[in-house]
Design a protein around this motif. Structure first.
Motif, PDB file in Angstrom:
ATOM      1  N   VAL A  49       0.840  -1.196   0.000  1.00  0.00           N
ATOM      2  CA  VAL A  49       0.000   0.000   0.000  1.00  0.00           C
ATOM      3  C   VAL A  49       0.879   1.251   0.000  1.00  0.00           C
ATOM      4  CG1 VAL A  49      -2.036  -1.029   1.062  1.00  0.00           C
ATOM      5  CG2 VAL A  49      -0.315   0.026   2.512  1.00  0.00           C
ATOM      6  N   PRO A  50       0.476   2.245  -0.788  1.00  0.00           N
ATOM      7  CA  PRO A  50       1.330   3.415  -0.990  1.00  0.00           C
ATOM      8  C   PRO A  50       1.509   4.273   0.262  1.00  0.00           C
ATOM      9  CG  PRO A  50      -0.601   3.447  -2.474  1.00  0.00           C
ATOM     10  CD  PRO A  50      -0.757   2.276  -1.576  1.00  0.00           C
ATOM     11  N   PHE A  51       0.553   4.278   1.186  1.00  0.00           N
ATOM     12  CA  PHE A  51       0.654   5.190   2.339  1.00  0.00           C
ATOM     13  C   PHE A  51       0.982   4.446   3.623  1.00  0.00           C
ATOM     14  CE2 PHE A  51      -3.756   4.444   1.024  1.00  0.00           C
ATOM     15  CZ  PHE A  51      -4.142   3.597   2.020  1.00  0.00           C
ATOM     16  N   LYS A  52       1.744   3.355   3.502  1.00  0.00           N
ATOM     17  CA  LYS A  52       2.075   2.562   4.690  1.00  0.00           C
ATOM     18  C   LYS A  52       3.072   3.294   5.590  1.00  0.00           C
ATOM     19  CE  LYS A  52       5.924   0.279   2.461  1.00  0.00           C
ATOM     20  NZ  LYS A  52       6.566  -0.968   2.121  1.00  0.00           N
ATOM     21  N   THR A  53       3.138   2.821   6.837  1.00  0.00           N
ATOM     22  CA  THR A  53       4.197   3.295   7.724  1.00  0.00           C
ATOM     23  C   THR A  53       5.431   2.438   7.458  1.00  0.00           C
ATOM     24  OG1 THR A  53       3.420   1.818   9.449  1.00  0.00           O
ATOM     25  CG2 THR A  53       2.626   4.079   9.517  1.00  0.00           C
ATOM     26  N   ARG A  54       6.475   2.642   8.214  1.00  0.00           N
ATOM     27  CA  ARG A  54       7.761   2.001   7.900  1.00  0.00           C
ATOM     28  C   ARG A  54       7.657   0.491   7.721  1.00  0.00           C
ATOM     29  NH1 ARG A  54      10.917   1.353  11.862  1.00  0.00           N
ATOM     30  NH2 ARG A  54      10.182   3.261  12.861  1.00  0.00           N
ATOM     31  N   PHE A 265      -0.751  -3.395  -6.243  1.00  0.00           N
ATOM     32  CA  PHE A 265      -0.931  -3.336  -4.778  1.00  0.00           C
ATOM     33  C   PHE A 265      -1.514  -4.611  -4.187  1.00  0.00           C
ATOM     34  CE2 PHE A 265      -1.692   1.177  -6.242  1.00  0.00           C
ATOM     35  CZ  PHE A 265      -0.383   1.570  -6.013  1.00  0.00           C
ATOM     36  N   HIS A 266      -1.379  -5.725  -4.917  1.00  0.00           N
ATOM     37  CA  HIS A 266      -1.796  -7.016  -4.376  1.00  0.00           C
ATOM     38  C   HIS A 266      -0.651  -8.007  -4.577  1.00  0.00           C
ATOM     39  CE1 HIS A 266      -5.581  -4.940  -4.918  1.00  0.00           C
ATOM     40  NE2 HIS A 266      -6.193  -5.846  -4.172  1.00  0.00           N
ATOM     41  N   TYR A 324       5.778 -16.005  -6.812  1.00  0.00           N
ATOM     42  CA  TYR A 324       5.198 -15.453  -5.588  1.00  0.00           C
ATOM     43  C   TYR A 324       5.710 -14.030  -5.426  1.00  0.00           C
ATOM     44  CZ  TYR A 324       4.402 -20.304  -3.920  1.00  0.00           C
ATOM     45  OH  TYR A 324       4.016 -21.607  -3.757  1.00  0.00           O
ATOM     46  N   GLY A 325       4.801 -13.072  -5.219  1.00  0.00           N
ATOM     47  CA  GLY A 325       5.273 -11.721  -4.960  1.00  0.00           C
ATOM     48  C   GLY A 325       4.188 -10.681  -5.139  1.00  0.00           C
ATOM     49  N   SER A 326       4.582  -9.422  -4.891  1.00  0.00           N
ATOM     50  CA  SER A 326       3.643  -8.309  -4.937  1.00  0.00           C
ATOM     51  C   SER A 326       3.701  -7.610  -6.283  1.00  0.00           C
ATOM     52  CB  SER A 326       3.999  -7.286  -3.862  1.00  0.00           C
ATOM     53  OG  SER A 326       3.970  -7.896  -2.596  1.00  0.00           O
ATOM     54  N   VAL A 327       2.543  -7.220  -6.778  1.00  0.00           N
ATOM     55  CA  VAL A 327       2.487  -6.514  -8.048  1.00  0.00           C
ATOM     56  C   VAL A 327       2.415  -5.012  -7.800  1.00  0.00           C
ATOM     57  CG1 VAL A 327       1.208  -6.175 -10.194  1.00  0.00           C
ATOM     58  CG2 VAL A 327       1.378  -8.465  -9.178  1.00  0.00           C
ATOM     59  N   LYS A 328       3.371  -4.328  -8.391  1.00  0.00           N
ATOM     60  CA  LYS A 328       3.470  -2.873  -8.318  1.00  0.00           C
ATOM     61  C   LYS A 328       3.908  -2.401  -9.683  1.00  0.00           C
ATOM     62  CE  LYS A 328       4.686  -0.548  -4.033  1.00  0.00           C
ATOM     63  NZ  LYS A 328       5.734  -0.262  -3.058  1.00  0.00           N
ATOM     64  N   LYS A 329       3.360  -1.300 -10.159  1.00  0.00           N
ATOM     65  CA  LYS A 329       3.711  -0.798 -11.489  1.00  0.00           C
ATOM     66  C   LYS A 329       3.627  -1.913 -12.531  1.00  0.00           C
ATOM     67  CE  LYS A 329       6.783   2.783  -9.719  1.00  0.00           C
ATOM     68  NZ  LYS A 329       8.173   3.169  -9.532  1.00  0.00           N
ATOM     69  N   ASP A 330       2.586  -2.719 -12.433  1.00  0.00           N
ATOM     70  CA  ASP A 330       2.336  -3.834 -13.364  1.00  0.00           C
ATOM     71  C   ASP A 330       3.472  -4.852 -13.420  1.00  0.00           C
ATOM     72  OD1 ASP A 330      -0.154  -2.696 -14.113  1.00  0.00           O
ATOM     73  OD2 ASP A 330       0.892  -1.327 -15.466  1.00  0.00           O
ATOM     74  N   THR A 331       4.279  -4.905 -12.372  1.00  0.00           N
ATOM     75  CA  THR A 331       5.403  -5.849 -12.322  1.00  0.00           C
ATOM     76  C   THR A 331       5.349  -6.620 -11.012  1.00  0.00           C
ATOM     77  OG1 THR A 331       6.738  -4.308 -13.607  1.00  0.00           O
ATOM     78  CG2 THR A 331       7.926  -6.033 -12.419  1.00  0.00           C
TER      79      THR A 331
END
Ligand SMILES: [Zn+2]
Length: 421
Positions: A49-54, A265-266, A324-331
């Motif tokens: 998520v873009p607005f996460k804490t550390r 973001f998933h 296995y991993g997170s998708v960000k910027k379509d990657t």
């Protein structure tokens, strides 16, 4: 009365840690005669998520005591210790009665917060619907994590023992004996994990951020963790606290069978066939493409994943893999890969002479191949199977690059594991 306190978003990149604030809060509650039941829970939320804490971790714990009094104590603790000056810090806390109907609904909400992106409005809706006492500062974004920390249902869980520094040392360089952490790992692995990274020579347990944490020992066995913490040699430890966590459980991963579309973001586990050979870009990042049920997907092993990239570089078109991993910027940013089936790769070679055994040479364009000495001829080149320099099975990023939520292979009950330690 028994009630859960959930708390989140009190820290910032400049300092503090919601776990530390919680430890102080629990001490304050117990000083006023209340009882904290069991270990507190450290729940890691969606890492993308873009607005996460550390660290994107929220805390919850079960209290037996007076709710109104606990509310006041929590509020003053948050006022005193939260990083309220940081615009990205938006603390929130909730108080949920253990026997309330809200407890039936919160697990579903928590699952969404861990796997997806949830708005503050959704959290406020639940708070309104179930009349949940709450505290919020500024935007109160921490209410989302606070509710999730209370609701998260841990079918799988691990432990972390966090040790905190003396307050006057906050922000200064941490003093510790590196070798003692490697010794602790040697003595207690695999019941503890990610204490150190042998290959990359990193003490993973000691953070470098300016927060109160001195080190954290993660694992599955309380006694092994205690033993490790007795082996390590450090500056004076001010406080220690065990947490039950969803770290190392892959709770953020949405399995392919539950996927309708791949979204940013998933995080996923997806089956695919390597469609393009891996390639490096400047900075040492490695990319490749897989063909999945949902279309073509770009996958990345970034530079910090170190020797994991060597595995990825050996993939060939046609290899069947689970990524296995997170998708960000379509990657998809790889956390793990299972090489399910290696493709058979062939190379064309000039044929061998059936008489003398030497390699034939071209007889000229379109003229086939010949052995000059024996005058033997052949029409076509031959296909030779290439020996693959890669084994099937699971591979993971090394401990120094591990995400909090990623399940280490050492915890996975699968065959053919290739563990980097
Ligand atoms: Zn010959």
């Amino acid at each position: 009365m028994r009630f859960w306190i959930g708390i989140d978003d009190t820290d910032s990149a400049k300092g503090m840690c919601t776990t530390y604030l919680s430890v102080i809060l629990m001490e304050e509650l117990e000083k006023s005669g209340m009882r904290v039941e069991g270990f507190p829970r450290l729940i890691r939320l969606n890492p993308t998520v873009p607005f996460k804490t550390r660290g994107n971790g929220a805390i919850s714990f079960l209290v037996n005591g007076d709710l109104e009094e606990a509310y006041e104590i929590t509020k003053s603790c948050m006022e005193e210790y939260s990083m309220l000056d940081d615009e990205k810090t938006n603390p929130g806390a909730v108080f949920v009665e253990a026997a309330s109907r809200a407890m039936d609904y919160l697990p579903k909400f928590a699952d969404k917060v861990i796997k997806s992106v949830v708005s503050i409005d959704e959290a406020l809706f639940i708070i309104g619907k179930y009349f949940i006492p709450h505290i919020k500062f500024k935007l109160g974004r921490g209410l989302i994590g606070a509710l999730a920390a209370v609701g998260a249902e841990l079918n799988d869980s691990t432990l972390e023992l966090l040790s905190y520094r003396e307050p006057e040392r906050f922000g200064s360089k941490r003093e510790y004996d590196r070798d003692s952490f490697f010794r602790a790992d040697m003595e207690t692995y695999p019941l503890t994990w990610d204490t150190v990274d042998w290959h990359n020579d990193v003490v993973v347990a000691v953070p470098s951020s300016p927060d109160p944490v001195l080190y954290g020992i993660r694992g599955d066995d309380l006694n092994a963790i205690k033993k490790a913490s007795e082996i390590v040699i450090t500056e004076r430890v001010d406080k220690k606290q065990f947490f039950v966590t969803n770290q190392g459980t892959d709770m953020h991963i949405i399995d392919e069978r539950d996927v309708k579309a791949v979204e940013n973001f998933h995080s996923y586990r997806l089956r695919g066939v390597v469609a393009e050979k891996p390639y490096d870009i400047e900075g040492g990042h490695v990319f490749f493409h897989v063909e999945t049920r949902f279309g073509k997907l770009k996958c990345a092993a970034f530079e910090p994943t170190k020797q994991f990239r060597d595995v990825v570089r050996k993939l060939e078109v046609g290899d069947v893999v689970d990524v296995y991993g997170s998708v960000k910027k379509d990657t998809l940013n790889l956390e793990k890969i299972n090489v399910v089936k290696l493709a058979e790769i062939y190379r064309l070679e000039n044929p061998l002479c059936p008489v003398c055994g030497r390699r034939m040479e071209s007889a000229g364009r379109g003229q086939g191949y010949r052995c000059r000495k024996c005058k033997t001829k052949a029409e076509d080149r031959i296909r030779v199977r290439v020996e693959r320099d890669l084994e099937e099975g699971y591979y993971e990023v090394p401990p120094c690059a591990r995400r909090h939520l990623s399940k280490p292979l050492v915890r996975m009950d699968v065959d053919k594991k290739h563990v980097f330690r």
